[in-house]
Design a protein around this motif. Structure first.
Motif, short mmCIF file in Angstrom:
data_model
loop_
_atom_site.label_atom_id
_atom_site.label_comp_id
_atom_site.label_asym_id
_atom_site.label_seq_id
_atom_site.Cartn_x
_atom_site.Cartn_y
_atom_site.Cartn_z
N LEU A 137 2.43 6.64 2.78
CA LEU A 137 2.83 7.37 3.98
C LEU A 137 1.74 7.37 5.03
N ALA A 138 0.49 7.52 4.58
CA ALA A 138 -0.64 7.48 5.51
C ALA A 138 -0.73 6.11 6.18
N GLU A 139 -0.56 5.05 5.38
CA GLU A 139 -0.63 3.70 5.93
C GLU A 139 0.49 3.43 6.93
N THR A 140 1.63 4.07 6.71
CA THR A 140 2.78 3.87 7.59
C THR A 140 2.68 4.68 8.87
N ILE A 141 2.21 5.94 8.74
CA ILE A 141 2.27 6.87 9.86
C ILE A 141 1.01 6.88 10.72
N LEU A 142 -0.17 6.90 10.09
CA LEU A 142 -1.40 7.14 10.84
C LEU A 142 -1.71 6.11 11.93
N PRO A 143 -1.59 4.80 11.66
CA PRO A 143 -1.90 3.85 12.75
C PRO A 143 -1.06 4.09 14.00
N GLY A 144 0.24 4.31 13.82
CA GLY A 144 1.12 4.56 14.97
C GLY A 144 0.81 5.88 15.65
N LEU A 145 0.48 6.90 14.86
CA LEU A 145 0.15 8.21 15.42
C LEU A 145 -1.13 8.15 16.23
N VAL A 146 -2.14 7.47 15.69
CA VAL A 146 -3.42 7.33 16.39
C VAL A 146 -3.23 6.54 17.69
N PHE A 164 -7.32 0.65 5.47
CA PHE A 164 -6.36 0.90 4.39
C PHE A 164 -6.23 -0.31 3.47
N THR A 165 -6.18 -1.49 4.06
CA THR A 165 -6.06 -2.71 3.25
C THR A 165 -7.32 -2.93 2.42
N THR A 166 -8.48 -2.68 3.01
CA THR A 166 -9.75 -2.85 2.29
C THR A 166 -9.84 -1.89 1.12
N LEU A 167 -9.41 -0.65 1.33
CA LEU A 167 -9.44 0.34 0.25
C LEU A 167 -8.54 -0.08 -0.91
#
Length: 250
Positions: free
Chosen positions: A61-70, A95-98
Motif C-alpha cells: 500500500l505504501a509503494e502504491t500510495i506514497l509516490p503519488g501522494l508526495v 522501495f525497490t531497493t528495500l
C-alpha cells in the motif's frame, strides 16, 4: 465442452479451442494467488488480514500510495514539475531497493518503478505535468478493452481466473447462474477502468495536474478494495457449500 445457452436461445457451440483458454485461465489464477487474491477467494469469512494481503500488505500500500501522494503535495505547493517527479521516482527507487535488500518479491515494485520512470521521463520531455499520467490512462484503457472483449465473446476474464481459483476449471460455463455471475463480475471490473477513464481523460485534456493526481489516488486503492469485497461476496454466493446455502434459507 459446450458453451452455456444464453437467454436468447443461442445453440451451444462445439469444438471450441479450450486448451489455450484453459492454460490462460490457469495462468490468471496463478497470478491472482501470487497477488494474495487466492487466499481471499478461499476464505469462508472476509478476513481483514487476507484483505490487507490482497491489497499488497502495508508495504504494498505504501509503494502504491506514497509516490503519488508526495507528487501531489510537492507539485501543488511548488508547481515545480522536476522536483515533484524526482522525489516521487526517488521513493519508488527506495522501495525497490528495500525489497531487493530484504530478499522479498520484487516484481511488483520493479514494475511500479519502471512505470514511474517512463511516466516521469515523458512528462519532463514534454514539459507537461499531465503527461505523467498518460501511461496510467493507457493501462486503464487496455484493461477495459480486454474485459469488454472477453464479455462479448462470452469468455469473461474474471470467470477464467475465479474458475481455477475455486477448483472449478471451465465448468462454470455450463452452469447458467455461475456464467451470468462471471459476466456480471467482469462487467463490474470493466466499469472500474472505464470510470477512471471517464473522469481522468477530461482532466488530462484540461491540463489539470492536481485533479489527475487526486483522482488517481481516490480511484485507485479505495475503489479496488470495494470491488474486491463485492467480488468476494458474489463468488461466495455462487460457490456456497450446500450446508451454507441451506443455512441461509428462511
Amino acid at each position: 465442452m459446450a458453451a452455456p445457452e444464453d437467454q436468447h436461445g443461442d445453440e451451444p457451440r462445439e469444438h471450441e479451442p479450450l486448451e489455450p483458454v484453459a492454460s490462460f485461465g490457469s495462468q490468471l489464477a496463478d497470478a491472482a494467488r501470487k497477488a494474495g487474491l487466492g487466499k481471499l477467494a478461499e476464505d469462508e469469512r472476509l478476513s481483514p488480514r487476507d484483505m490487507l494481503a490482497a491489497l499488497g500488505g502495508i508495504r504494498g500500500l505504501a509503494e502504491t500510495i506514497l509516490p503519488g501522494l508526495v507528487f501531489l503535495i510537492i507539485y501543488t505547493f511548488s508547481q515545480e514539475l522536476s522536483w515533484a517527479l524526482g522525489v516521487s521516482v526517488g521513493l519508488a527507487v527506495v522501495f525497490t531497493t528495500l525489497r531487493i535488500v530484504g530478499k522479498t518479491p520484487v516484481m511488483q515494485a520493479v514494475a511500479g518503478l519502471i512505470g514511474a520512470v517512463v511516466s516521469a521521463a515523458l512528462a519532463l520531455w514534454t514539459g507537461r505535468g499531465e503527461d505523467n499520467f498518460v501511461l496510467g490512462l493507457i493501462t486503464n484503457a487496455v484493461y477495459a478493452i480486454a474485459l469488454l472483449v472477453s464479455m462479448l465473446v462470452r469468455w469473461p476474464l474474471i470467470g477464467l481466473a475465479v474458475g481455477y481459483l475455486m477448483g472449478d476449471g471451465l465448468a462454470w460455463r455450463e452452469n447458467k447462474r455461475r456464467f451470468q455471475a462471471m459476466q456480471l463480475l467482469t462487467a463490474c471490473w470493466f466499469g472500474l477502468f472505464a470510470l477512471r477513464l471517464l473522469v481522468q481523460v477530461p482532466l488530462y485534456f484540461a491540463g489539470n495536474v492536481e485533479g489527475l493526481a487526486i483522482t488517481k489516488l481516490l480511484m485507485g486503492v479505495p475503489l479496488y478494495a470495494l470491488l474486491l469485497i463485492l467480488s468476494w461476496l458474489i463468488v461466495k454466493a455462487i460457490y456456497a457449500k450446500p450446508a451454507d446455502a441451506a443455512a441461509r434459507r428462511p
